[in-house]
Scaffold this motif. Structure first.
Motif, PDB file in Angstrom:
ATOM      1  N   ALA A 242      -7.129  13.415  42.770  1.00 47.01           N
ATOM      2  CA  ALA A 242      -6.247  12.803  41.800  1.00 47.01           C
ATOM      3  C   ALA A 242      -5.609  11.666  42.428  1.00 47.01           C
ATOM      4  O   ALA A 242      -5.222  11.516  43.809  1.00 47.01           O
ATOM      5  CB  ALA A 242      -5.442  13.957  41.224  1.00 47.01           C
ATOM      6  N   GLY A 243      -4.922  10.842  41.626  1.00 44.57           N
ATOM      7  CA  GLY A 243      -3.971   9.852  42.271  1.00 44.57           C
ATOM      8  C   GLY A 243      -2.492  10.266  42.197  1.00 44.57           C
ATOM      9  O   GLY A 243      -2.152  10.933  41.173  1.00 44.57           O
TER      10      GLY A 243
ATOM     11  N   PHE B 279     -10.144   3.185  36.593  1.00 48.60           N
ATOM     12  CA  PHE B 279      -8.937   3.484  37.137  1.00 48.60           C
ATOM     13  C   PHE B 279      -7.757   3.006  36.203  1.00 48.60           C
ATOM     14  O   PHE B 279      -8.102   2.100  35.437  1.00 48.60           O
ATOM     15  CB  PHE B 279      -8.457   3.374  38.554  1.00 48.60           C
ATOM     16  N   GLU B 280      -6.490   3.395  36.408  1.00 50.90           N
ATOM     17  CA  GLU B 280      -5.416   3.097  35.574  1.00 50.90           C
ATOM     18  C   GLU B 280      -4.921   1.708  36.029  1.00 50.90           C
ATOM     19  O   GLU B 280      -5.201   1.198  37.152  1.00 50.90           O
ATOM     20  CB  GLU B 280      -4.227   4.022  35.729  1.00 50.90           C
TER      21      GLU B 280
ATOM     22  N   VAL C 282      -2.607  11.843  38.416  1.00 52.00           N
ATOM     23  CA  VAL C 282      -3.364  11.332  37.219  1.00 52.00           C
ATOM     24  C   VAL C 282      -4.757  11.667  37.758  1.00 52.00           C
ATOM     25  O   VAL C 282      -5.075  11.504  38.917  1.00 52.00           O
ATOM     26  CB  VAL C 282      -3.332  10.031  36.703  1.00 52.00           C
ATOM     27  N   GLY C 283      -5.754  12.080  36.579  1.00 51.28           N
ATOM     28  CA  GLY C 283      -6.954  12.274  37.245  1.00 51.28           C
ATOM     29  C   GLY C 283      -8.096  12.279  35.817  1.00 51.28           C
ATOM     30  O   GLY C 283      -7.332  12.099  34.861  1.00 51.28           O
ATOM     31  N   MET C 284      -9.411  12.427  36.316  1.00 48.77           N
ATOM     32  CA  MET C 284     -10.216  12.166  35.181  1.00 48.77           C
ATOM     33  C   MET C 284     -11.005  13.658  34.713  1.00 48.77           C
ATOM     34  O   MET C 284     -12.095  13.486  34.341  1.00 48.77           O
ATOM     35  CB  MET C 284     -11.157  11.059  35.402  1.00 48.77           C
TER      36      MET C 284
ATOM     37  N   ASN D 264      -5.107   9.164  46.639  1.00 45.34           N
ATOM     38  CA  ASN D 264      -4.512   7.773  46.734  1.00 45.34           C
ATOM     39  C   ASN D 264      -3.345   7.919  45.985  1.00 45.34           C
ATOM     40  O   ASN D 264      -3.029   8.835  45.170  1.00 45.34           O
ATOM     41  CB  ASN D 264      -5.634   6.863  46.066  1.00 45.34           C
TER      42      ASN D 264
HETATM   43  N1  HPA Z   1      -6.776   7.781  38.851  1.00 45.32           N
HETATM   44  C1  HPA Z   1      -7.682   8.659  38.377  1.00 45.32           C
HETATM   45  N2  HPA Z   1      -8.477   9.558  38.827  1.00 45.32           N
HETATM   46  C2  HPA Z   1      -8.377   9.677  40.054  1.00 45.32           C
HETATM   47  C3  HPA Z   1      -7.557   8.710  40.947  1.00 45.32           C
HETATM   48  C4  HPA Z   1      -6.625   8.042  40.383  1.00 45.32           C
HETATM   49  O1  HPA Z   1      -5.873   7.116  41.019  1.00 45.32           O
HETATM   50  N3  HPA Z   1      -7.593   9.290  42.417  1.00 45.32           N
HETATM   51  C5  HPA Z   1      -8.736  10.037  42.101  1.00 45.32           C
HETATM   52  N4  HPA Z   1      -9.110  10.556  41.037  1.00 45.32           N
END
Ligand code: HPA
Length: 267
Positions: free
Chosen positions: A109-110, A184-185, A201-203, A227
């Motif tokens: 995730a971010g 990404f966002e 945030v993540g997917m 990140n």
């Molecule tokens: N955004 C969405 N999903 C992610 C991110 C992100 O910055 N980093 C790793 N998975």
């Protein structure tokens, strides 16, 4: 029992795990630590998803971790691969039929918090479904109205915090927001997510949590921070960046998980 559950039962022999672990980016190597491992390709299990994402295998690995029976899902299906939020439903139904009653989900995730930098691990305490969809759309019974006010099991969370403390591993806690991806966002979306109360945030993960609660499983989830959110650093985000950074937080989370399985908390 469905066909996949029967095949799993046959291949597992006498092993009867009650805990399953979904391995996201950065944790794949944990499958290599499973003792007396039985490995079953998703392709041999009717309804299990093919994975199209690099860095994600597609196999069930069952055996023991720190002496405790465990079933790992090495590889998951993401909504952004096909637009089907319920793609993991047959696999999770098979696990429930097999006697799994607790599910631990992991993801990359971010972070939305500069004090939770890349390499951190975040225990998910709640989520925001910002995808606009739900894996239970189309479920025609009243069972679809699943309560989500305590989706992330308090006892499992306490066990994670204890394992982190005992291993001297920092473990953040926060709210995970699911956006569909695969892009990404934008920086504006990241500012929105912060204002709305998200910490990461993540997917992935959220559709599996909803399905698991629907099936009556207790759930815990952890994010490996790869990140800072878009616009919070100079870096352009990329899948390669996620894969490069995931092993750092992944090693921390693996330390916590080994301790969790060695403890009586998961007995
Ligand atoms: N955004 C969405 N999903 C992610 C991110 C992100 O910055 N980093 C790793 N998975």
């Amino acid at each position: 029992m469905n066909a996949a559950a029967e095949e799993l039962k046959r291949r597992l022999g006498g092993l009867a795990p009650s805990v399953a672990l979904v391995l996201g980016s950065g944790l794949g190597e944990l499958a290599g630590e499973v003792e007396d491992a039985v490995r079953i390709a998703y392709g041999d299990l009717p309804g299990f998803p093919p994975s199209t994402v690099s860095g994600h295998a597609g196999a069930v690995v069952a055996g023991r971790l720190a002496g405790k029976p465990v079933l790992m899902l090495a590889g998951r299906s993401h909504y952004y691969e096909h637009g089907d939020a319920a793609a993991m439903r047959p696999a999770l139904e098979a696990l429930a039929a097999l006697g799994i009653d607790r599910l631990i989900l992991t993801n990359a995730a971010g972070s939305l918090d500069p004090d939770m930098p890349p390499g951190s691990v975040m225990l998910v305490i709640d989520h925001i479904n910002f995808s606009g969809t739900n894996p239970l759309i189309g479920e025609a019974t009243d069972r679809r109205f699943v309560g989500m006010s305590e989706a992330y099991d308090l006892r499992m969370r306490a066990a994670f915090l204890k394992a982190a403390q005992e291993t001297g591993t920092a473990l953040h806690q926060g709210v995970y927001m699911w956006l569909s991806g695969p892009s990404f966002e934008t920086p504006a979306e990241i500012r929105m997510a912060r204002i709305m109360g998200a910490d990461a945030v993540g997917m992935s993960t959220v559709p599996e949590v909803i399905l698991a609660r629907f099936l009556g499983l207790r759930v815990a989830a952890c994010s490996i921070i790869t990140n800072l959110g878009a616009g919070m650093s100079e870096d352009e985000l990329s899948h390669q960046g996620t894969k490069d950074m995931a092993p750092i937080g992944g090693a921390r989370l693996a330390t916590i998980l080994r301790k969790l399985f060695a403890s009586e908390a998961l007995a």
